[in-house]
Write an enzyme that holds these catalytic residues in place. Sequence first.
Site, PDB file in Angstrom:
ATOM      1  N   LYS A 111       1.513  12.494   0.626  1.00  0.00           N
ATOM      2  CA  LYS A 111       2.374  12.842  -0.510  1.00  0.00           C
ATOM      3  C   LYS A 111       2.148  14.283  -0.940  1.00  0.00           C
ATOM      4  O   LYS A 111       3.091  14.973  -1.320  1.00  0.00           O
ATOM      5  CB  LYS A 111       2.113  11.912  -1.705  1.00  0.00           C
ATOM      6  CG  LYS A 111       2.473  10.484  -1.448  1.00  0.00           C
ATOM      7  CD  LYS A 111       3.971  10.287  -1.462  1.00  0.00           C
ATOM      8  CE  LYS A 111       4.306   8.840  -1.176  1.00  0.00           C
ATOM      9  NZ  LYS A 111       5.674   8.551  -0.904  1.00  0.00           N
ATOM     10  N   LYS A 194       6.999   6.057  11.512  1.00  0.00           N
ATOM     11  CA  LYS A 194       7.482   4.730  11.134  1.00  0.00           C
ATOM     12  C   LYS A 194       8.839   4.830  10.442  1.00  0.00           C
ATOM     13  O   LYS A 194       9.177   5.868   9.877  1.00  0.00           O
ATOM     14  CB  LYS A 194       6.463   4.059  10.219  1.00  0.00           C
ATOM     15  CG  LYS A 194       6.334   4.711   8.863  1.00  0.00           C
ATOM     16  CD  LYS A 194       5.757   3.767   7.830  1.00  0.00           C
ATOM     17  CE  LYS A 194       5.859   4.354   6.438  1.00  0.00           C
ATOM     18  NZ  LYS A 194       5.724   3.449   5.354  1.00  0.00           N
ATOM     19  N   LYS A 197      11.954   4.523   3.924  1.00  0.00           N
ATOM     20  CA  LYS A 197      13.122   4.646   3.045  1.00  0.00           C
ATOM     21  C   LYS A 197      13.535   6.095   2.878  1.00  0.00           C
ATOM     22  O   LYS A 197      14.714   6.397   2.794  1.00  0.00           O
ATOM     23  CB  LYS A 197      12.789   4.072   1.674  1.00  0.00           C
ATOM     24  CG  LYS A 197      12.664   2.589   1.662  1.00  0.00           C
ATOM     25  CD  LYS A 197      12.851   2.071   0.236  1.00  0.00           C
ATOM     26  CE  LYS A 197      12.573   0.593   0.169  1.00  0.00           C
ATOM     27  NZ  LYS A 197      11.173   0.278  -0.108  1.00  0.00           N
TER      28      LYS A 197
HETATM   29  P1  AMP Z   1       7.519   0.129   0.993  1.00  0.00           P
HETATM   30  O1  AMP Z   1       8.941   0.207   1.466  1.00  0.00           O
HETATM   31  O2  AMP Z   1       6.734   1.338   1.413  1.00  0.00           O
HETATM   32  O3  AMP Z   1       7.387  -0.223  -0.444  1.00  0.00           O
HETATM   33  O4  AMP Z   1       6.829  -1.056   1.816  1.00  0.00           O
HETATM   34  C1  AMP Z   1       7.039  -2.413   1.510  1.00  0.00           C
HETATM   35  C2  AMP Z   1       6.441  -3.283   2.599  1.00  0.00           C
HETATM   36  O5  AMP Z   1       7.114  -3.026   3.852  1.00  0.00           O
HETATM   37  C3  AMP Z   1       4.955  -3.017   2.861  1.00  0.00           C
HETATM   38  O6  AMP Z   1       4.315  -4.247   3.097  1.00  0.00           O
HETATM   39  C4  AMP Z   1       4.948  -2.187   4.117  1.00  0.00           C
HETATM   40  O7  AMP Z   1       3.777  -2.399   4.881  1.00  0.00           O
HETATM   41  C5  AMP Z   1       6.164  -2.684   4.861  1.00  0.00           C
HETATM   42  N1  AMP Z   1       6.737  -1.614   5.706  1.00  0.00           N
HETATM   43  C6  AMP Z   1       7.387  -0.503   5.273  1.00  0.00           C
HETATM   44  N2  AMP Z   1       7.792   0.262   6.330  1.00  0.00           N
HETATM   45  C7  AMP Z   1       7.367  -0.392   7.454  1.00  0.00           C
HETATM   46  C8  AMP Z   1       7.476  -0.133   8.865  1.00  0.00           C
HETATM   47  N3  AMP Z   1       8.135   0.922   9.324  1.00  0.00           N
HETATM   48  N4  AMP Z   1       6.915  -1.024   9.716  1.00  0.00           N
HETATM   49  C9  AMP Z   1       6.276  -2.144   9.252  1.00  0.00           C
HETATM   50  N5  AMP Z   1       6.151  -2.438   7.949  1.00  0.00           N
HETATM   51  C10 AMP Z   1       6.682  -1.599   7.058  1.00  0.00           C
END
Ligand code: AMP
Length: 329
Positions: A111, A194, A197
């Site tokens: 970040k 990865k 969003k």
């Molecule tokens: P976030 O969108 O960062 O709030 O992530 C929410 C959940 O989605 C968390 O459990 C992350 O580990 C999972 N997650 C987000 N992006 C990925 C990705 N590219 N591959 C696997 N898991 C993901």
Amino acid sequence: METVLSGIRSTGHLHLGNYFGAVRNFISMQRENNCYFFIADWHSLTTHPHPDDLHNNVKIVLSEYLACGIDPEIATIYVQSDVPEIAELYLLMNMNAYIGELERTTSFKDKVRKQPDNINVGLLSYPVLMAVDILIQKANKVPVGKDQEQNLEMTRKFAKRFNNIYGVDFFPIPQAYGFKGKMVKIPGLDGSGKMGKSEGNGIFLYDEPKTIQKKVMRAVTDSGPTQMNQEMPEPIKNLFTLLSVVSTPDTVDYFQEKYNNCEIRYGDLKKQLAQDIINFTSPIRERIIDINSNDVFLRKTAKMGAEKARENASKTLQEVRKIIGFKSF
Ligand code: AMP
């Protein structure tokens, strides 16, 4: 029965990484376990969303989770800011988190690189809030993607530290839970990293078929294999990872063989991948539209979830206050 907890920041639509990294694992556990699912709107504040967008972002994520198959009659689904007990436990746990260890986390360093003009304290203590989300419900299993491994390690550290400082065996030490025991990382379409969003490399469950087609056809590839059974470079491996989650094993084998024989046509692979993603997301998309327009259902769901989540959270908080030494006059 295990207590399972999973969450997501309300910073935008759900993508395939969220689904296959976390939601799928959660859905598969919700019937046999005591499951909590929350929308992390406090976490979303680190990037300063506009007040006009905040509520709608929560609504989108709530609708999308329900559309994926989280059943509010079975699991407890709630919005983080509806549970003020989380904020108090966050204050208490911050006292036992050290600046040095927080500065060293990969997510914080990331970040700092990405938003140098907004390195706020919330970003630094993000792992503490995340730990509190988990600990306040005394969860022992946390379905997350591979990207959250380090944050979960921090949660374990904070839980153990609390237990040690006060000589109690109070917080369970939570374990990550991956689908069939494996943590996954769903890649983006840009050839590296990865799916995320804010990375501009995601396919969202809400994307229209045409958008999905366009995104997949634009995905990074190379000029093709030149030797039999040659190792795949990252961007091609990524396409196969996506194929492996949305397509049948036969389809994956078919394209793998084509690759191994140097006969692969990436255009065909992408067409198939786009179609299989569309087949997977279309019914979810329809449910999202349906649920998102049902304000009565959403209100009832959020209210019921908040009540259940608060009941358990306030029990934990009362016990923590007692352990720390707070007494009422
Ligand atoms: P976030 O969108 O960062 O709030 O992530 C929410 C959940 O989605 C968390 O459990 C992350 O580990 C999972 N997650 C987000 N992006 C990925 C990705 N590219 N591959 C696997 N898991 C993901």
